[in-house]
Design an enzyme around this catalytic site. Structure first.
Site, PDB file in Angstrom:
ATOM      1  CG  ASP A 478      -2.203   0.714   1.212  1.00  0.00           C
ATOM      2  OD1 ASP A 478      -2.365   1.434   0.218  1.00  0.00           O
ATOM      3  OD2 ASP A 478      -3.141   0.537   1.859  1.00  0.00           O
ATOM      4  CG  ASP A 548      -9.302   2.311  -0.559  1.00  0.00           C
ATOM      5  OD1 ASP A 548      -8.942   1.230  -0.829  1.00  0.00           O
ATOM      6  OD2 ASP A 548      -8.694   3.187   0.171  1.00  0.00           O
TER       7      ASP A 548
HETATM    8  C1  DGJ Z   1      -5.819   1.828   1.837  1.00  0.00           C
HETATM    9  C2  DGJ Z   1      -6.096   0.707   1.096  1.00  0.00           C
HETATM   10  O1  DGJ Z   1      -6.659   0.959  -0.197  1.00  0.00           O
HETATM   11  C3  DGJ Z   1      -7.232  -0.056   1.834  1.00  0.00           C
HETATM   12  O2  DGJ Z   1      -7.632  -1.200   1.312  1.00  0.00           O
HETATM   13  C4  DGJ Z   1      -6.610  -0.518   3.117  1.00  0.00           C
HETATM   14  O3  DGJ Z   1      -5.486  -1.507   2.852  1.00  0.00           O
HETATM   15  C5  DGJ Z   1      -6.326   0.638   3.945  1.00  0.00           C
HETATM   16  N1  DGJ Z   1      -5.330   1.460   3.277  1.00  0.00           N
HETATM   17  C6  DGJ Z   1      -5.449   0.148   5.210  1.00  0.00           C
HETATM   18  O4  DGJ Z   1      -4.791   1.333   5.847  1.00  0.00           O
END
Ligand code: DGJ
Length: 741
Positions: A478, A548
């Protein structure tokens, strides 16, 4: 053989699939762009390359007033000789002079495609797949060279371009701009299609006619970004999925970029794409060189559909690497939306057990497993397990999960540091910052300075030690903020503007070291969803978390837009709970499953809250995906109805051998008495017979394409899917079944 050179006239003709790309050296010095489009024989140059005497456009060849660089279509313009359009390269020398002149010097043809040192790139597996033309341009005064590379694949309609600038002089030169590609089109009869967005709303499609002046897309955020993708299209007016001329431009890079189109006084169009010259410079000492990332250019005479399929196949087969290039991806469950930071081992094991019973294959532990991280305000950088949450550590958890028959996967955010972390307390200089200025936080975190070798080494070591501490088969990598206060403590004053690109080189080096030493791990990149969904990242990690936003309706737009250039085998796509956590919308489980199935399928919700009925439905979805995924991964996508044009969306996938079809139709809002809807398939054999799985009904290809299947749905947020198989006999062999006289 895909490159033809007319030595005498200095004409270079590349043929890639059904595409021709032609250049010529004019006046023995200037590299002119002649043609990019449908495959053809080498054209007559007097006809193809026009000259005009234009007022207020200087004439570098005094005796020829019809000749001006301000008019000539060029391959790699510098602005010299008074071409007033946007240059592809600019530089400043020690003596303060700023003029770059790049004149034709030489060429050579290389079999295959050379690697780009330190950069992600499309590759060949055998030398006969492609040829590369190398053209060298030289500045005669300053001994600066630009080496232009053009790779043409013989059976793919893609031209890959990149540029290396070499300083052969003794003085230093500071490059202020180095575009990876430039093309001058003769007209402005095009529309520009881009993929703008935001967090949770990535890669929506925008389309507008070209107009005089400049229209551009860019990122200044230190990442390719949610906000604009390093991809755009020029298309003929009215071009659609099947018809019209379409030119795609995609930069294989994950940082700041700039691309666009300039329509000049005579309605010609200059197009460029490369690293953003905003906040960029690169100083070359004598003997040094700078390699720009590559661009992938795709031309289609059959609209957007053909362009996308060319990109998809190329990226699936010759950009993505490693074990998972050719193998299907496991169906996963991720705990993020189920628990956020609030979990115990018991809770995780409950979800994992349920996942195994439902037929899933991989359990992913998301954020919150390390340091003292119970919120997003601390511990990034402290990559040691939180024993309060996981008393038996990652290894213990992974083993318990393995005992259910599931693989174990883990979330990491290695490029970041929390101010409240041991790492930051120990190395406050390791983040991107400008001394004496505030360090602006975003999501309570700072960005580590990957332009530094010591920081890169630390990341490789920290990540490797986590990966080697347990049986980890998947990593979600991430990256949850964009850069600010661009600066590096390790660079001298003159080189501060090198930081953004040095960061990318550092990142690519880190990724290469980690993925090559962990060949069995499936890596998925993520940046707050799809904030770094670009070919650069796909070279290291074969899939990206698309957004997301997991709402099925929003995902129609996001996945449709993303599919303009990136294949569904690169898109992470999960079924989540309702009401959806981002859009607060309640959609049917069927629609959520059908949307997610057009990607790398998974679940992201608390499986322990499911009703028995929902569990049965999920079991069936998983079974269906297992049957589909081999051909979804390698099959061709056909977009049939756009969510950007109405209430209904439809697409289909056709297996490589053209015998299997998965078609999906989605309706957002119900309309009373709305009339008949049909799912008209495409690209089938008119005379072949196809059977609908589960129903046993058989139809000829021409009926499926011209009359179509009847769409039956009621209520909001609905979907219908069909799986069809071609039956291996045709009219001649079994006429009595299907035809009546
Ligand atoms: C952003 C990601 O896109 C989410 O899916 C998740 O992993 C969060 N970060 C966790 O902090």
């Amino acid at each position: 053989m895909s490159i033809f050179v007319d030595e005498k006239q200095k004409i270079f003709h590349l043929q890639a699939g059904n595409t021709s790309y032609v250049m010529k050296v004019v006046k023995e010095k200037y590299l002119a762009h002649v043609y990019f489009g449908k495959k053809m024989e080498t054209p007559d140059m007097e006809n193809a390359l026009l000259n005009r005497n234009i007022g207020f456009s200087p004439n570098p060849e005094a005796e020829d007033k019809s000749y001006s660089l301000d008019f000539l279509c060029q391959e790699y313009p510098t602005g010299l000789g008074c071409d007033y359009r946007i240059p592809a390269v600019s530089a400043v020398y020690d003596d303060g002079s700023r003029t770059v002149e790049l004149l034709y010097d030489s060429y050579r043809v290389i079999k295959g495609k050379p690697k780009l040192p330190g950069l992600p790139a499309v590759y060949v597996e055998a030398e006969d797949e492609a040829d590369t033309l190398e053209i060298t341009l030289v500045d005669p005064v300053k001994d600066l060279k630009a080496v232009l590379w053009y790779t043409a694949f013989s059976d793919r309609g893609a031209i890959i371009r990149s540029v290396r600038v070499e300083n052969h002089s003794r003085e230093t030169v500071t490059l202020e701009k180095v575009m990876s590609a430039n093309i001058d089109f003769e007209t402005a009869d095009y529309e520009l299609v881009t993929l703008p967005g935001a967090w949770g709303r990535e890669r929506h499609i925008e389309r507008q006619p070209l107009r005089s002046g400049i229209q551009s897309v860019e990122s200044r955020r230190g990442a390719s970004s949610h906000q604009l993708n390093p991809f755009f299209v020029l298309c003929s007016k009215g071009a659609n999925e099947e018809y019209g001329e379409v030119y795609g431009f995609n930069l294989v890079y994950s940082g700041n970029f700039n691309g666009g189109a300039e329509v000049d006084q005579l309605f010609k169009t200059r197009v460029w794409l490369g690293i953003n010259d905003y906040d960029f410079s690169w100083t070359l000492n004598g003997g040094e060189s700078f390699q720009a990332p590559e661009t992938v250019l795709v031309y289609s005479t059959h609209g957007f559909g053909e362009m996308s399929r060319t990109y998809h196949k190329l990226y699936r087969e010759r950009l993505v690497r490693g074990k998972y290039r050719d193998s299907v991806r496991p169906i996963l469950v991720n705990n993020w939306e189920a628990t956020y930071f609030d979990f115990t081992e018991e809770k995780l094991l409950g979800i994992a057990k349920e996942a195994a019973d439902l037929g899933m294959e991989l359990f992913v532990l998301d954020d919150g497993w390390f340091g003292k991280r119970n919120l997003d305000d601390c511990s990034l950088g402290d990559w040691y397990v939180n024993k309060e949450k996981l008393p038996d550590g990652l290894d213990g958890l992974a083993k318990k999960i393995a005992s259910y028959g599931l693989q174990f996967g883990l979330w990491l955010e290695p490029e970041m540091v929390s101010v409240d972390s041991d790492l930051y307390r120990e190395h406050p200089d390791w983040c991107i910052h400008v001394p004496g200025r505030a360090r602006t936080e975003c999501r309570n975190q700072l960005t580590l300075d990957l332009s530094r070798k010591d920081v890169c080494d630390y990341i490789v070591e920290a990540v490797s030690s986590v990966l080697d501490s347990a049986d980890i088969r998947y990593v979600k990598w991430d990256m949850n903020r964009h850069m600010s206060e661009f600066g590096s403590a390790s660079l001298p004053a003159k080189r501060q503007k090198e930081m953004p690109h040095r960061y990318m080189l550092g990142l690519y080096d880190v990724l290469e070291r980690i993925v090559s030493s962990h060949p069995d791990v499936l890596f998925e990149s993520c940046s707050g969803g799809g904030g770094r969904f670009d070919p650069g990242m796909l070279y290291y990690m074969p899939q990206t978390w698309t957004s997301d936003d997991t709402d099925a309706v929003e995902r129609l737009f996001i996945q449709y837009g993303t599919s303009l250039v990136y294949p569904v085998s690169t898109m992470g796509s999960h079924v989540s709970a309702v009401p959806n956590h981002q859009a607060l919308r309640t959609t049917s489980l069927k629609m959520r499953g059908d949307v997610a199935m057009s990607g790398n399928f998974g679940y992201e919700l608390d499986l322990m809250q499911l009703t028995e009925e929902e569990k049965e439905e999920i079991k069936a979805q998983i079974q269906q995906y297992k049957e589909l995924r081999t051909f979804l991964k390698s099959g061709d996508m056909y977009r049939l109805k756009s969510p950007f044009e109405g209430n209904d969306t439809a697409w289909m996938f056709l297996s490589e051998d053209k015998t299997e079809i998965f078609a999906a139709y989605f309706r957002v809002l119900s309309k009373v008495n709305s009339g008949i809807a049909r799912m008209k398939l495409t690209a089938l054999e008119p005379e072949a017979v196809y059977e609908i799985a589960g129903e046993g009904k058989q139809y000829r290809g021409d009926e499926l394409m011209n009359i179509g299947l009847s769409v039956e749905m009621q209520g909001d947020f609905q979907s219908q899917t069909w799986r069809l198989k071609k039956i291996m006999y045709k009219r001649k062999e079994k006429p009595e079944v299907f035809f009546h006289s």
